[in-house]
Design a protein around this motif. Structure first.
Motif, mmCIF file in Angstrom:
data_model
loop_
_atom_site.group_PDB
_atom_site.id
_atom_site.type_symbol
_atom_site.label_atom_id
_atom_site.label_comp_id
_atom_site.label_asym_id
_atom_site.label_seq_id
_atom_site.Cartn_x
_atom_site.Cartn_y
_atom_site.Cartn_z
ATOM 1 N N UNK A 1 21.891 31.243 20.467
ATOM 2 C CA UNK A 1 20.637 30.789 19.470
ATOM 3 C C UNK A 1 21.039 29.395 18.720
ATOM 4 N N UNK A 2 19.943 28.634 18.962
ATOM 5 C CA UNK A 2 19.918 27.301 18.129
ATOM 6 C C UNK A 2 19.846 27.463 16.763
ATOM 7 N N UNK A 3 19.172 28.294 16.484
ATOM 8 C CA UNK A 3 18.682 28.474 14.980
ATOM 9 C C UNK A 3 18.047 30.035 14.775
ATOM 10 N N UNK A 4 18.290 30.212 13.246
ATOM 11 C CA UNK A 4 17.854 31.613 13.029
ATOM 12 C C UNK A 4 17.362 31.350 11.536
ATOM 13 N N UNK A 5 16.308 31.952 11.196
ATOM 14 C CA UNK A 5 15.523 32.069 9.844
ATOM 15 C C UNK A 5 15.632 33.417 9.554
ATOM 16 N N UNK A 6 16.263 33.922 8.415
ATOM 17 C CA UNK A 6 16.397 34.906 7.711
ATOM 18 C C UNK A 6 15.543 34.827 6.195
ATOM 19 N N UNK A 7 14.126 35.091 6.318
ATOM 20 C CA UNK A 7 13.630 34.554 5.027
ATOM 21 C C UNK A 7 13.446 36.116 4.449
ATOM 22 N N UNK A 8 13.670 36.280 3.152
ATOM 23 C CA UNK A 8 13.440 37.468 2.274
ATOM 24 C C UNK A 8 13.539 38.536 3.365
ATOM 25 N N UNK B 1 18.884 29.412 8.137
ATOM 26 C CA UNK B 1 18.246 29.394 6.899
ATOM 27 C C UNK B 1 18.237 30.764 6.362
ATOM 28 N N UNK B 2 18.657 30.727 5.156
ATOM 29 C CA UNK B 2 18.657 32.353 4.585
ATOM 30 C C UNK B 2 18.231 32.096 3.495
ATOM 31 N N UNK B 3 16.923 32.925 3.129
ATOM 32 C CA UNK B 3 16.313 32.858 1.766
ATOM 33 C C UNK B 3 16.043 34.155 0.926
ATOM 34 N N UNK C 1 18.203 26.388 -5.441
ATOM 35 C CA UNK C 1 17.565 27.405 -6.282
ATOM 36 C C UNK C 1 16.163 27.066 -6.859
ATOM 37 N N UNK C 2 15.330 27.855 -6.659
ATOM 38 C CA UNK C 2 13.780 27.540 -7.245
ATOM 39 C C UNK C 2 13.488 28.934 -7.756
ATOM 40 N N UNK C 3 12.256 28.884 -8.600
ATOM 41 C CA UNK C 3 11.837 30.217 -9.339
ATOM 42 C C UNK C 3 11.798 31.286 -8.583
ATOM 43 N N UNK C 4 12.511 32.102 -8.699
ATOM 44 C CA UNK C 4 12.323 33.597 -7.959
ATOM 45 C C UNK C 4 13.045 33.532 -6.607
ATOM 46 N N UNK C 5 13.766 32.443 -6.442
ATOM 47 C CA UNK C 5 14.408 32.331 -4.642
ATOM 48 C C UNK C 5 15.696 31.287 -4.956
ATOM 49 N N UNK C 6 16.511 31.997 -3.918
ATOM 50 C CA UNK C 6 17.789 31.047 -3.625
ATOM 51 C C UNK C 6 17.641 30.821 -2.036
ATOM 52 N N UNK C 7 18.012 29.620 -1.664
ATOM 53 C CA UNK C 7 18.168 29.434 -0.222
ATOM 54 C C UNK C 7 19.491 28.695 0.176
ATOM 55 N N UNK C 8 19.968 29.168 1.249
ATOM 56 C CA UNK C 8 20.915 28.337 1.962
ATOM 57 C C UNK C 8 20.684 27.723 3.298
ATOM 58 N N UNK C 9 20.850 26.578 3.483
ATOM 59 C CA UNK C 9 20.984 26.125 5.059
ATOM 60 C C UNK C 9 22.308 26.072 5.595
ATOM 61 N N UNK C 10 22.825 26.580 6.360
ATOM 62 C CA UNK C 10 24.037 26.543 6.753
ATOM 63 C C UNK C 10 24.290 26.353 8.480
#
Length: 134
Positions: free
Chosen positions: A34-41, A67-69, A123-132
């Motif tokens: 895989x070239x990319x993965x989104x793991x959002x919530x 991208x993990x959120x 970090x934003x109100x109500x969520x944290x995100x990491x791009x790796x």
């Protein structure tokens, strides 16, 4: 949501594919495929978040991105709009299946411990995100 995405992709001739899988078992993708993965919530609901991130890492090709959120606790006053999440944050360890919460201090190490390089953490109100990157 998946059906809406499929419909829009077909309409726009995007050539995208949308699958639904059980993330508690090994992903059906080959190693480094895989070239990319989104793991959002998603992360906050998984019994073993580190194992899930390791499985994503297995599937990412060298240089691939994830991208993990996840929801975070913040200092926002208790209001009806965020009362639900604030209560879950206070009681998540008492009720099985209730979401975990992360922040900009706890999310990056979880990702880095699986041999991923953090490129950005927000970090934003109500969520944290990491791009790796793998």
């Amino acid at each position: 949501m998946v059906q809406v995405a499929r419909t829009r992709a077909a309409r726009d001739k995007a050539g995208a594919r949308f699958d639904v899988d059980d993330v508690r078992v090994p992903l059906r993708f080959a190693d480094a495929s895989l070239g990319g993965v989104l793991a959002i919530l998603v992360l906050q609901h998984i019994p073993d978040p580190a194992a899930f991130i390791a499985e994503i890492r297995r599937c990412l090709r060298p240089g691939g991105h994830v991208l993990v959120t996840a929801p975070s606790r913040d200092g926002t006053p208790l209001t009806s709009q965020n009362l639900y999440w604030r209560l879950r944050a206070a009681c998540y360890h008492l009720v099985p299946g209730v979401a975990r919460f992360y922040d900009t201090n706890s999310l990056p190490p979880l990702v880095e411990d699986q041999a991923l390089t953090v490129i950005e953490c927000k970090g934003e109100p109500g969520r944290a995100s990491v791009l790796a990157r793998a």
